[in-house]
Motif scaffolding. Structure first.
Motif, PDB file in Angstrom:
ATOM      1  N   LEU A  70       0.820  -1.208   0.000  1.00 50.77           N
ATOM      2  CA  LEU A  70       0.000   0.000   0.000  1.00 50.77           C
ATOM      3  C   LEU A  70       0.855   1.259   0.000  1.00 50.77           C
ATOM      4  O   LEU A  70       0.622   2.186  -0.791  1.00 50.77           O
ATOM      5  CB  LEU A  70      -0.943  -0.019   1.205  1.00 50.77           C
ATOM      6  CG  LEU A  70      -1.868   1.192   1.353  1.00 50.77           C
ATOM      7  CD1 LEU A  70      -2.711   1.384   0.108  1.00 50.77           C
ATOM      8  CD2 LEU A  70      -2.738   1.035   2.585  1.00 50.77           C
ATOM      9  N   ASP A  71       1.829   1.316   0.877  1.00 49.58           N
ATOM     10  CA  ASP A  71       2.686   2.511   0.943  1.00 49.58           C
ATOM     11  C   ASP A  71       3.452   2.721  -0.354  1.00 49.58           C
ATOM     12  O   ASP A  71       3.598   3.851  -0.841  1.00 49.58           O
ATOM     13  CB  ASP A  71       3.654   2.386   2.121  1.00 49.58           C
ATOM     14  CG  ASP A  71       2.934   2.390   3.468  1.00 49.58           C
ATOM     15  OD1 ASP A  71       1.833   2.981   3.529  1.00 49.58           O
ATOM     16  OD2 ASP A  71       3.442   1.796   4.432  1.00 49.58           O
ATOM     17  N   VAL A  72       3.942   1.625  -0.932  1.00 48.19           N
ATOM     18  CA  VAL A  72       4.700   1.728  -2.184  1.00 48.19           C
ATOM     19  C   VAL A  72       3.797   2.199  -3.321  1.00 48.19           C
ATOM     20  O   VAL A  72       4.166   3.072  -4.118  1.00 48.19           O
ATOM     21  CB  VAL A  72       5.349   0.372  -2.526  1.00 48.19           C
ATOM     22  CG1 VAL A  72       6.053   0.445  -3.888  1.00 48.19           C
ATOM     23  CG2 VAL A  72       6.331  -0.040  -1.440  1.00 48.19           C
ATOM     24  N   ASP A  73       2.586   1.621  -3.398  1.00 51.44           N
ATOM     25  CA  ASP A  73       1.662   1.986  -4.473  1.00 51.44           C
ATOM     26  C   ASP A  73       1.250   3.455  -4.389  1.00 51.44           C
ATOM     27  O   ASP A  73       1.189   4.160  -5.403  1.00 51.44           O
ATOM     28  CB  ASP A  73       0.416   1.091  -4.418  1.00 51.44           C
ATOM     29  CG  ASP A  73       0.731  -0.359  -4.769  1.00 51.44           C
ATOM     30  OD1 ASP A  73       1.748  -0.603  -5.434  1.00 51.44           O
ATOM     31  OD2 ASP A  73      -0.049  -1.252  -4.362  1.00 51.44           O
ATOM     32  N   LEU A  74       0.983   3.922  -3.176  1.00 50.44           N
ATOM     33  CA  LEU A  74       0.597   5.324  -3.012  1.00 50.44           C
ATOM     34  C   LEU A  74       1.748   6.260  -3.354  1.00 50.44           C
ATOM     35  O   LEU A  74       1.548   7.342  -3.909  1.00 50.44           O
ATOM     36  CB  LEU A  74       0.128   5.566  -1.578  1.00 50.44           C
ATOM     37  CG  LEU A  74      -1.199   4.901  -1.176  1.00 50.44           C
ATOM     38  CD1 LEU A  74      -1.479   5.135   0.307  1.00 50.44           C
ATOM     39  CD2 LEU A  74      -2.354   5.424  -2.029  1.00 50.44           C
ATOM     40  N   HIS A  75       2.955   5.833  -3.029  1.00 57.49           N
ATOM     41  CA  HIS A  75       4.124   6.666  -3.314  1.00 57.49           C
ATOM     42  C   HIS A  75       4.364   6.794  -4.819  1.00 57.49           C
ATOM     43  O   HIS A  75       4.825   7.849  -5.296  1.00 57.49           O
ATOM     44  CB  HIS A  75       5.364   6.072  -2.639  1.00 57.49           C
ATOM     45  CG  HIS A  75       6.618   6.847  -2.899  1.00 57.49           C
ATOM     46  ND1 HIS A  75       6.867   8.089  -2.348  1.00 57.49           N
ATOM     47  CD2 HIS A  75       7.704   6.561  -3.686  1.00 57.49           C
ATOM     48  CE1 HIS A  75       8.043   8.530  -2.766  1.00 57.49           C
ATOM     49  NE2 HIS A  75       8.570   7.626  -3.580  1.00 57.49           N
ATOM     50  N   LYS A  76       4.047   5.748  -5.590  1.00 60.80           N
ATOM     51  CA  LYS A  76       4.291   5.776  -7.037  1.00 60.80           C
ATOM     52  C   LYS A  76       3.290   6.633  -7.783  1.00 60.80           C
ATOM     53  O   LYS A  76       3.535   6.999  -8.932  1.00 60.80           O
ATOM     54  CB  LYS A  76       4.291   4.347  -7.585  1.00 60.80           C
ATOM     55  CG  LYS A  76       5.505   3.535  -7.154  1.00 60.80           C
ATOM     56  CD  LYS A  76       5.522   2.173  -7.822  1.00 60.80           C
ATOM     57  CE  LYS A  76       6.768   1.391  -7.455  1.00 60.80           C
ATOM     58  NZ  LYS A  76       6.810   0.055  -8.100  1.00 60.80           N
TER      59      LYS A  76
END
Length: 354
Positions: free
Chosen positions: A141-147
């Motif tokens: 989730l954190d990675v997807d939101l950051h991208k």
């Protein structure tokens, strides 16, 4: 050869671009690198001209053979043919898990974005908390939101390459990408396009048919190129084993290049199904009404009634008539025109049989 080019100019562009052109590429690779002396591609004289003619004939034959075998070739890449049962089951479970993970990642990101803007519903807060607490989804989730938004759109695009129904998930990426639009009509309207494809194709307008054919042509191109590369690789390996190749180092380098290229063509075939899926989706959505009319049926107003009607039609075409299918009479269109009136009048005026 003349007939092939004539067919290409009169509607056979899909055959030419989808199967003949990739075969030409592979024949040239084989003739120039693997068997230059046999093909006469290494000379610039009359022998080379004969080699060029021979190459064109081989290209046409290989392209036509691949086109004739396209159904089993597709089934191999889709995971339905020549796959051990245990391997097909294992790959299907893996793709099912991948589909669920993509679904959860897309849903979690959507809820997190709503939470950021303050529009998250109270009932969804516990769902978002569960996503964040999950060991795998929380990390993604954190990675997807950051991208960012573009990455999230790509995730949703990958998710949409899977069929809606989990029972329809196939063992391979290409199988799932094709299966998603094969089951589109059934999952939405209970119109089984696998059963009624020829009827639907005949009922829709020419633009819809051309759009579908053009969209499939791109997938055919990469599938033909992939199998052609595999044929060249096998032939080159046989040539190396028998010592008939002229430049072994060049043949080995060609094999080393073609192997990863087959994976690239497979990936491009999967991506190219997006256009094919859109064309089939449009054919189903726009072709239901003319198909019903062509079958002598009236499309119901309610979606539940329409789904019931298409289930009956699917059953009628697939299994034949049985007494339960008289329910289909409720959807049949009343005959119109002078012929129907004359028939009814003659029936009314006919004297009773003595």
């Amino acid at each position: 050869m003349t007939g092939i080019f004539q067919s290409a100019l009169t509607g056979g562009r899909a055959l030419l671009v989808g199967w003949i052109l990739p075969s030409l590429i592979n024949v040239l690779i084989f003739g120039v690198i693997v068997t230059p002396k046999i093909s006469s591609f290494d000379a610039l004289d009359a022998e080379a001209a004969r080699g060029a003619i021979f190459g064109l004939v081989v290209t046409a034959v290989v392209g036509l053979v691949l086109a004739a075998l396209q159904t089993p070739l597709y089934r191999v890449l889709e995971g339905y043919l020549c796959w051990p049962k245990w391997l097909a089951h294992a790959r299907r479970r893996r793709h099912l898990a991948r589909k669920h993970l993509l679904r959860n990642r897309v849903d979690a990101a959507a809820l997190a974005l709503q939470d950021r803007t303050g529009s998250l519903a109270v009932a969804d807060r516990s769902v978002l908390a569960a996503f964040r607490a999950h060991g795998v989804i929380g990390r993604y989730l954190d990675v997807d939101l950051h991208k960012g938004a573009v990455w999230l759109a790509l995730l949703e695009e990958r998710l949409h390459r899977y069929p809606v129904d989990d029972r329809q998930v196939a063992p391979t990426q290409l199988g799932n990408a094709i299966r998603r639009f094969e089951e589109y009509g059934y999952s939405r309207y209970r119109l089984d396009t696998q059963v009624l494809w020829h009827e639907l194709n005949a009922a829709v307008g020419e633009p819809a048919r051309k759009q579908t054919d053009d969209a499939r042509m791109s997938v055919d191109f990469f599938v033909s190129l992939l199998f052609g590369h595999l044929i060249v690789i096998v032939a080159a390996a046989v040539g190396l084993a028998t010592g008939t190749v002229v430049r072994p180092w060049l043949v080995v380098a060609t094999i080393a290049v073609l192997l990863p290229l087959t994976l690239l063509w497979y990936r491009l075939a999967v991506v190219s199904t997006d256009e094919w899926a859109g064309a089939v989706r449009a054919m189903v959505n726009l072709g239901r009404h003319p198909l019903a009319a062509a079958l002598g049926l009236t499309l119901p107003q309610g979606i539940d009634d329409e789904r019931s009607m298409w289930l009956l039609v699917d059953d009628f075409v697939r299994t034949g008539f049985h007494p339960r299918l008289t329910t289909l009479d409720a959807y049949r269109t009343a005959p119109e025109g002078p012929e129907a009136g004359d028939a009814s009048a003659s029936t009314e005026l006919a004297p009773p049989a003595s």
